[in-house]
Design a protein around this motif. Structure first.
Motif, mmCIF file in Angstrom:
data_model
loop_
_atom_site.group_PDB
_atom_site.id
_atom_site.type_symbol
_atom_site.label_atom_id
_atom_site.label_comp_id
_atom_site.label_asym_id
_atom_site.label_seq_id
_atom_site.Cartn_x
_atom_site.Cartn_y
_atom_site.Cartn_z
ATOM 1 N N ILE A 1 26.780 61.461 -13.866
ATOM 2 C CA ILE A 1 26.307 60.189 -14.402
ATOM 3 C C ILE A 1 27.287 59.069 -14.052
ATOM 4 C CG2 ILE A 1 25.888 58.929 -16.559
ATOM 5 C CD1 ILE A 1 24.675 61.540 -17.651
ATOM 6 N N TYR A 2 28.577 59.368 -14.156
ATOM 7 C CA TYR A 2 29.612 58.396 -13.801
ATOM 8 C C TYR A 2 29.454 57.972 -12.339
ATOM 9 C CZ TYR A 2 34.368 56.494 -13.294
ATOM 10 O OH TYR A 2 35.456 55.690 -13.058
ATOM 11 N N GLU A 3 29.301 58.950 -11.452
ATOM 12 C CA GLU A 3 29.168 58.646 -10.025
ATOM 13 C C GLU A 3 27.900 57.839 -9.747
ATOM 14 O OE1 GLU A 3 29.378 61.015 -5.717
ATOM 15 O OE2 GLU A 3 29.355 62.124 -7.615
ATOM 16 N N TYR A 4 26.835 58.178 -10.440
ATOM 17 C CA TYR A 4 25.569 57.458 -10.271
ATOM 18 C C TYR A 4 25.708 56.004 -10.704
ATOM 19 C CZ TYR A 4 20.657 56.235 -11.167
ATOM 20 O OH TYR A 4 19.432 55.614 -11.190
ATOM 21 N N ALA B 1 27.681 53.994 -8.209
ATOM 22 C CA ALA B 1 26.866 53.596 -7.060
ATOM 23 C C ALA B 1 25.935 52.446 -7.430
ATOM 24 C CB ALA B 1 26.064 54.793 -6.560
ATOM 25 N N LEU B 2 25.382 52.496 -8.631
ATOM 26 C CA LEU B 2 24.515 51.415 -9.094
ATOM 27 C C LEU B 2 25.288 50.104 -9.174
ATOM 28 C CD1 LEU B 2 21.681 50.728 -10.178
ATOM 29 C CD2 LEU B 2 22.518 51.300 -12.469
ATOM 30 N N ARG B 3 26.514 50.154 -9.682
ATOM 31 C CA ARG B 3 27.343 48.949 -9.786
ATOM 32 C C ARG B 3 27.654 48.368 -8.411
ATOM 33 N NH1 ARG B 3 32.542 47.681 -9.166
ATOM 34 N NH2 ARG B 3 33.151 49.832 -8.755
ATOM 35 N N ILE B 4 28.042 49.222 -7.484
ATOM 36 C CA ILE B 4 28.425 48.747 -6.154
ATOM 37 C C ILE B 4 27.216 48.217 -5.387
ATOM 38 C CG2 ILE B 4 29.429 49.447 -3.938
ATOM 39 C CD1 ILE B 4 31.076 51.522 -5.525
ATOM 40 N N SER B 5 26.033 48.768 -5.675
ATOM 41 C CA SER B 5 24.827 48.283 -4.990
ATOM 42 C C SER B 5 24.497 46.841 -5.361
ATOM 43 C CB SER B 5 23.630 49.174 -5.334
ATOM 44 O OG SER B 5 23.188 48.949 -6.672
ATOM 45 N N TYR C 1 22.966 51.865 -2.794
ATOM 46 C CA TYR C 1 21.578 51.772 -3.249
ATOM 47 C C TYR C 1 20.797 53.022 -2.837
ATOM 48 C CZ TYR C 1 16.717 50.262 -3.515
ATOM 49 O OH TYR C 1 15.374 50.187 -3.785
ATOM 50 N N ASP C 2 21.016 53.474 -1.606
ATOM 51 C CA ASP C 2 20.354 54.692 -1.143
ATOM 52 C C ASP C 2 20.759 55.887 -2.010
ATOM 53 O OD1 ASP C 2 19.157 53.256 0.871
ATOM 54 O OD2 ASP C 2 20.592 53.866 2.419
ATOM 55 N N TYR C 3 22.021 55.925 -2.409
ATOM 56 C CA TYR C 3 22.488 57.008 -3.281
ATOM 57 C C TYR C 3 21.760 56.957 -4.632
ATOM 58 C CZ TYR C 3 25.564 59.954 -6.075
ATOM 59 O OH TYR C 3 26.050 60.940 -6.902
ATOM 60 N N VAL C 4 21.594 55.753 -5.164
ATOM 61 C CA VAL C 4 20.890 55.599 -6.441
ATOM 62 C C VAL C 4 19.465 56.122 -6.318
ATOM 63 C CG1 VAL C 4 19.931 53.899 -8.053
ATOM 64 C CG2 VAL C 4 22.302 53.698 -7.283
ATOM 65 N N LEU C 5 18.766 55.737 -5.248
ATOM 66 C CA LEU C 5 17.396 56.208 -5.065
ATOM 67 C C LEU C 5 17.341 57.729 -4.946
ATOM 68 C CD1 LEU C 5 15.686 53.688 -2.609
ATOM 69 C CD2 LEU C 5 15.437 53.858 -5.090
ATOM 70 N N GLU C 6 18.254 58.289 -4.182
ATOM 71 C CA GLU C 6 18.238 59.729 -3.935
ATOM 72 C C GLU C 6 18.517 60.543 -5.194
ATOM 73 O OE1 GLU C 6 21.086 60.300 -0.874
ATOM 74 O OE2 GLU C 6 19.878 59.288 0.663
ATOM 75 N N ASN C 7 19.272 59.972 -6.132
ATOM 76 C CA ASN C 7 19.705 60.726 -7.301
ATOM 77 C C ASN C 7 19.039 60.306 -8.604
ATOM 78 O OD1 ASN C 7 22.211 62.574 -6.505
ATOM 79 N ND2 ASN C 7 22.326 60.679 -5.309
ATOM 80 N N SER C 8 18.215 59.274 -8.569
ATOM 81 C CA SER C 8 17.661 58.724 -9.808
ATOM 82 C C SER C 8 16.753 59.714 -10.533
ATOM 83 C CB SER C 8 16.904 57.425 -9.525
ATOM 84 O OG SER C 8 15.960 57.609 -8.479
#
Length: 235
Positions: free
Chosen positions: A132-135, A138-142, A179-186
């Motif tokens: 959750i922290y990593e997700y 990634a959301l913050r950096i996007s 952003y791609d990471y967020v989509l892949e893991n959401s």
């Protein structure tokens, strides 16, 4: 009378199941057997509440099965046999639950926060805090939103996130990558939140379950901000 084992068949209350594999971080041993106690649909995912028992008859804490696909691997989240016309068959002598709640090491936490909050202990019993922290990072950096409104992104899932941001104009490779990471893991994160909330509330009252999903998402985001150094970091 013989028995049939139907792979990943639809389940109803009182059906008997045998576990093949489970994605829950507190996963129980394969071959464990149980009885379906509830069937629910939450945010588009079907969830089966199951009362699991060890071979010696000990009832384990309720862990649900999710009927869905892991967006990262394309494979099923959980796998099971539905048992039909079952004969007595105690094929497993394993009776220990694997406890793997916390994957973020103490050293990593201390690097982020001087004081480990009590919320970490409570929430880590239900959720994989490191993922959750990593997700959320990634959301913050996007930079697709003000992070003060980030908690719903833990449970709304890929389709809604994509619909809201597919016209986003990313001005850097780093933003696009995250952003791609967020989509892949959401969807994976959504299923984790739903499963954790379901473990506490069960599926009898859907309004209570929805509220628990939203409250835990808020608490997890608040924990994230504390680990990052407080609300000033979010501005």
């Amino acid at each position: 009378m013989g028995k049939k084992k139907l792979l990943n068949a639809d389940l109803e209350v009182l059906d008997l199941v045998q576990l093949i594999s489970m994605t829950d971080p507190r996963k129980i041993p394969s071959s464990m057997r149980g009885k379906v106690t509830s069937v629910s649909n939450v945010q588009g995912s079907k969830i089966y509440g199951v009362e699991w028992k060890t071979p010696n008859g000990t009832v384990l804490p309720s862990l649900s099965l999710i009927d869905g696909i892991n967006p990262e691997t394309g494979k099923r989240l959980d796998n099971w046999f539905k048992i039909v016309d079952e004969e007595d068959d105690e094929s497993s002598d394993e009776d220990q639950i694997e406890e793997n709640f916390i994957t973020l090491t103490k050293g990593q936490i201390l690097k982020e926060s001087k004081n480990i909050p009590e919320e970490f202990v409570r929430l880590s019993k239900l959720y994989n805090i490191a993922e959750i922290y990593e997700y959320l990072e990634a959301l913050r950096i996007s930079s697709i939103l003000n992070m003060n409104g980030a908690s719903p992104y833990l449970y709304i899932g890929r389709d809604r996130i994509y619909h809201q941001h597919h016209f986003e104009d990313f001005d850097s490779e780093e933003r696009q990558k995250n952003y791609d990471y967020v989509l892949e893991n959401s969807d994976k994160i959504k299923n984790m939140i739903i499963r954790g909330a379901y473990t506490v509330t069960g599926g009898d009252n859907m309004r209570s379950l929805e509220r628990k999903v939203q409250q835990d998402a808020t608490d997890l985001f608040n924990l994230y901000t504390k680990m990052k150094g407080g609300s000033k970091f979010m501005r």
